[in-house]
Design a protein around this motif. Structure first.
Motif, short mmCIF file in Angstrom:
data_model
loop_
_atom_site.label_atom_id
_atom_site.label_comp_id
_atom_site.label_asym_id
_atom_site.label_seq_id
_atom_site.Cartn_x
_atom_site.Cartn_y
_atom_site.Cartn_z
N THR A 10 0.83 -1.20 0.00
CA THR A 10 0.00 0.00 0.00
C THR A 10 0.86 1.25 0.00
O THR A 10 0.61 2.20 -0.74
CB THR A 10 -0.94 0.01 1.23
OG1 THR A 10 -1.77 -1.14 1.17
CG2 THR A 10 -1.79 1.25 1.26
N TYR A 11 1.89 1.26 0.83
CA TYR A 11 2.80 2.41 0.89
C TYR A 11 3.46 2.65 -0.46
O TYR A 11 3.53 3.79 -0.94
CB TYR A 11 3.85 2.18 1.98
CG TYR A 11 4.82 3.32 2.11
CD1 TYR A 11 4.46 4.48 2.78
CD2 TYR A 11 6.08 3.24 1.54
CE1 TYR A 11 5.34 5.55 2.89
CE2 TYR A 11 6.97 4.30 1.65
CZ TYR A 11 6.60 5.44 2.33
OH TYR A 11 7.47 6.49 2.43
N ASN B 36 0.84 3.91 -3.09
CA ASN B 36 0.46 5.30 -2.82
C ASN B 36 1.60 6.25 -3.17
O ASN B 36 1.36 7.33 -3.70
CB ASN B 36 0.02 5.47 -1.37
CG ASN B 36 -1.35 4.87 -1.12
OD1 ASN B 36 -2.11 4.61 -2.04
ND2 ASN B 36 -1.67 4.64 0.13
N SER B 37 2.82 5.86 -2.89
CA SER B 37 3.98 6.70 -3.23
C SER B 37 4.10 6.88 -4.74
O SER B 37 4.37 7.99 -5.22
CB SER B 37 5.26 6.09 -2.67
OG SER B 37 5.25 6.10 -1.27
N ASP C 209 -4.23 8.73 -3.81
CA ASP C 209 -3.76 7.44 -3.31
C ASP C 209 -4.54 6.29 -3.94
O ASP C 209 -5.76 6.39 -4.12
CB ASP C 209 -3.92 7.36 -1.79
CG ASP C 209 -2.91 8.22 -1.05
OD1 ASP C 209 -1.98 8.72 -1.69
OD2 ASP C 209 -3.06 8.36 0.17
#
Length: 54
Positions: free
Chosen positions: A8-9, A12-13, A22
């Motif tokens: 997820t990180y 989103n990045s 996101d």
């Protein structure tokens, strides 16, 4: 869950770098995580033969 958070990180990045929203804009609440863990344990304990309907 351990694999979901880094993914997820990263997603989103990647989306944020060109200014997009996101990909996964929500976080799971602790009760939801606990419910998912409970369901995982119940299914894992049942074994593959009971899950597949054998």
């Amino acid at each position: 869950m351990k694999r979901r958070f880094p993914l997820t990180y990263a997603l989103n990045s990647l989306n944020r770098s060109p200014g997009m929203h996101d990909a996964c804009p929500f976080m799971l609440a602790r009760p939801a995580i606990e419910t998912l863990h409970f369901a995982h344990c119940v299914i894992a304990e049942a074994g593959p033969s009971r899950v597949q309907g054998r």
